[in-house]
Design an enzyme around this catalytic site. Structure first.
Site, short mmCIF file in Angstrom:
data_model
loop_
_atom_site.label_atom_id
_atom_site.label_comp_id
_atom_site.label_asym_id
_atom_site.label_seq_id
_atom_site.Cartn_x
_atom_site.Cartn_y
_atom_site.Cartn_z
N ASP A 1 -3.68 3.19 0.14
CA ASP A 1 -3.66 2.99 1.59
C ASP A 1 -4.77 3.88 2.19
O ASP A 1 -5.77 4.14 1.51
CB ASP A 1 -2.28 3.34 2.17
CG ASP A 1 -1.95 2.52 3.41
OD1 ASP A 1 -2.66 2.69 4.43
OD2 ASP A 1 -1.00 1.73 3.38
N HIS B 1 -7.93 2.44 1.95
CA HIS B 1 -8.15 1.70 3.19
C HIS B 1 -9.05 2.45 4.17
O HIS B 1 -9.15 2.08 5.32
CB HIS B 1 -6.80 1.38 3.87
CG HIS B 1 -5.97 0.42 3.09
ND1 HIS B 1 -4.75 -0.05 3.56
CD2 HIS B 1 -6.16 -0.18 1.89
CE1 HIS B 1 -4.24 -0.89 2.67
NE2 HIS B 1 -5.07 -0.98 1.65
#
Length: 387
Positions: free
Chosen positions: A213, A236
């Site tokens: 993430d 991310h």
């Protein structure tokens, strides 16, 4: 870039620290901890902490080499001194499988603690498998939580395989993370590297993050944050948000992110808000000196976040974004639109600056997209500015 501290370096630092300050030292082994990776050492760790925290003079907690199984540990203050150290040569490992706990290792109400070295292994593989199989799974545990604490230093620490966030900094001030190595597979769900919320005066520098993430995420109520010399990927990217999840929400301000290398990430530099009403804001942000390598969305402001189109379709973000600088961002985009500034129709972004942006797509010129944004562009611009 700072490197994790080796065992010999830690030993020298420990000896110098103790000799210089006549600092009392409390070794977890002396309290019954066994470095076999099988015997729960939680009680021994907490007993050593109680001695360290209860000392009226500067004190040190020592975790020697070896693997220490820790079921769960809350290192709680307030303490009787604010000059504590923790030297960790070994590895703390979570129990196998998963349970209902939501925090594994926690510092709470602690002031004046420096932690050097160490590896924390959350052993999150079985939990991720449960989530991927869409079985009935517990919420999951954050590996390391710093809550309601002040003047905390984490130096040369390695965090890996957390069930959820690797590190959470919440309601704290004066937290510094340097030389950290944070690792989780790129497909591990919700394993943000460091999440900061309701905290101020936070510094993160000289660290490497590979996650499933965000490498770093900044939530509501975050202010005066300095992020520098970070390697991010997979993951991310570095995100402010998501914001606007609540109608009443503290703002984010005075954020600097500089000298970050993104490799193969989903995003690079991102601000993300829910597409629904909120009184929050983002103000005074500088992203500069970033290098992108095959990043899907190198520069993105998305004020229309609405996962699964639930509770927000047809609404407009109330988060006010202003005074945001993207300066000296270069490298390669994995998509044609390298710069996307998609702001709120009811609260357009203002005072946004693009300067010296050099992003290519397949060795060709990339594109930019702007909606509901006011600002300026200068210097070399590739893609051509949409401002």
């Amino acid at each position: 870039m700072a490197q994790p501290l080796g065992g010999s370096v830690l030993a020298v630092l420990f000896l110098l620290s103790c000799s210089a300050t006549a600092m009392a030292a409390y070794n977890v082994v002396d309290f019954g901890a066994k470095p076999d990776g099988k015997t729960d050492a939680a009680k021994a760790f907490l007993a050593a902490w109680e001695a360290t925290c209860g000392a009226r003079k500067p004190a040190t907690m020592v975790v020697p080499a070896g693997r220490f199984l820790v079921s769960q540990a809350l290192f709680k203050g307030p303490c009787k001194n604010a000059r504590m150290k923790m030297f960790i040569e070994g590895t703390l490992v979570a129990p196998p499988g998963y349970s209902d706990i939501t925090q594994w290792i926690t510092l709470k109400y602690v002031e004046g603690l420096s932690v050097y070295g160490g590896t924390l292994d959350g052993r999150g593989q079985e939990f991720w498998a449960c989530k991927k199989a869409r079985r009935s799974c517990p919420y999951g545990a954050t590996l390391l939580t710093i809550g309601q604490s002040k003047n905390i230093l984490l130096s040369g620490m390695s965090l890996l395989n957390s069930e959820l966030f690797q590190m959470s900094i919440f309601a704290s001030t004066g937290v510094t993370v340097r030389g950290a190595t944070i690792t989780a597979p790129g497909d591990s769900p919700n394993t943000d590297g460091i999440h900061v919320q309701m905290s101020s005066s936070v510094t993160i520098r000289g660290s490497t993050m590979r996650t499933g993430d965000d490498c770093i995420s900044l939530g509501p109520g975050t202010a005066h944050v300095w992020i520098e010399n970070i390697k991010c990927g997979p993951g991310h990217g570095i995100s402010i948000g998501s914001l606007g999840g609540a109608a009443q929400e503290a703002g984010v301000q005075n954020i600097t992110v500089r000298s970050v290398a993104f490799t193969g990430t989903q995003n690079g530099l991102r601000i993300k808000t829910w597409g629904r009403p909120s009184n929050g804001f983002v103000k005074g942000v500088t992203f500069e000196h970033a290098v992108m390598s095959n990043v899907q969305n190198p520069i993105v402001v998305d004020q229309n976040y609405c996962p699964n189109n639930i509770n927000c379709p047809g609404q407009s973000s109330g988060i006010k974004i202003s005074q945001v600088n993207f300066h000296d961002v270069r490298g390669s985009s994995a998509t044609q639109v390298a710069v996307k500034l998609d702001c709120s129709p009811s609260n357009p972004c203002t005072e946004v600056s693009l300067k010296d942006i050099k992003l290519t797509y397949r060795n060709k010129q990339s594109q930019s997209y702007c909606r509901n944004v006011k600002g300026t562009s200068s210097g070399v611009m590739n893609p051509p500015s949409c401002l």
